[in-house]
Enzyme design. Sequence first.
Site, PDB file in Angstrom:
ATOM      1  CG  HIS A  37      -0.263   0.045   2.528  1.00 22.92           C
ATOM      2  ND1 HIS A  37       0.306   1.180   3.050  1.00 22.92           N
ATOM      3  CD2 HIS A  37      -0.061  -0.940   3.444  1.00 22.92           C
ATOM      4  CE1 HIS A  37       0.828   0.909   4.226  1.00 22.92           C
ATOM      5  NE2 HIS A  37       0.620  -0.388   4.492  1.00 22.92           N
ATOM      6  CB  SER A 105       1.727   5.983  -3.249  1.00 23.02           C
ATOM      7  OG  SER A 105       2.249   7.114  -2.600  1.00 23.02           O
TER       8      SER A 105
END
Length: 161
Positions: A37, A105
């Site tokens: 994540h 990200s």
Amino acid sequence: MELNRKVAGPSERTVSVGTHEVRYLEGGQGEVVVLLHGIFGEKDHWVDYDRQLTHRYRVIVPDLPGFGGSSRLTGESYGYAAQMQRLVMLLVRLGLKRVHIAGSSMGGTLAALLAMREPRRVASVAFIDAPHGIRTPRRSQMGSAIEAGESPSHGGEGRPF
């Protein structure tokens, strides 16, 4: 999120990685795919992807240390260098010798760093959204805060993330 996870079918597990407790989702069988994540994310953000992959792959989706359900320890760094060490320790702890890895990200940056530093461990890399850390001529405030190990989500000023 809980209903989504139930439909996708992964199990939540916890493992010790150094001084941290890392929670992760695991499901499926086959070659291993690790999903990482981003800075404002957590493992459950990947459940929709997980559902699409578990019929063919064993999918591991950790909450990176300091995020989600994983432990966050005062005085510890959660910058890239420290997270890379923890990511390698997680792979070792789970007995994962070679993985496909995807990240969004911050997770994308960690995936790229893993591929560069531990190429024998990485079968493939996928970026979901651009990885954080792509260099530009002028650094953003958020980029500078993350590089310094500060939390951009809380104003950054001196707060380690």
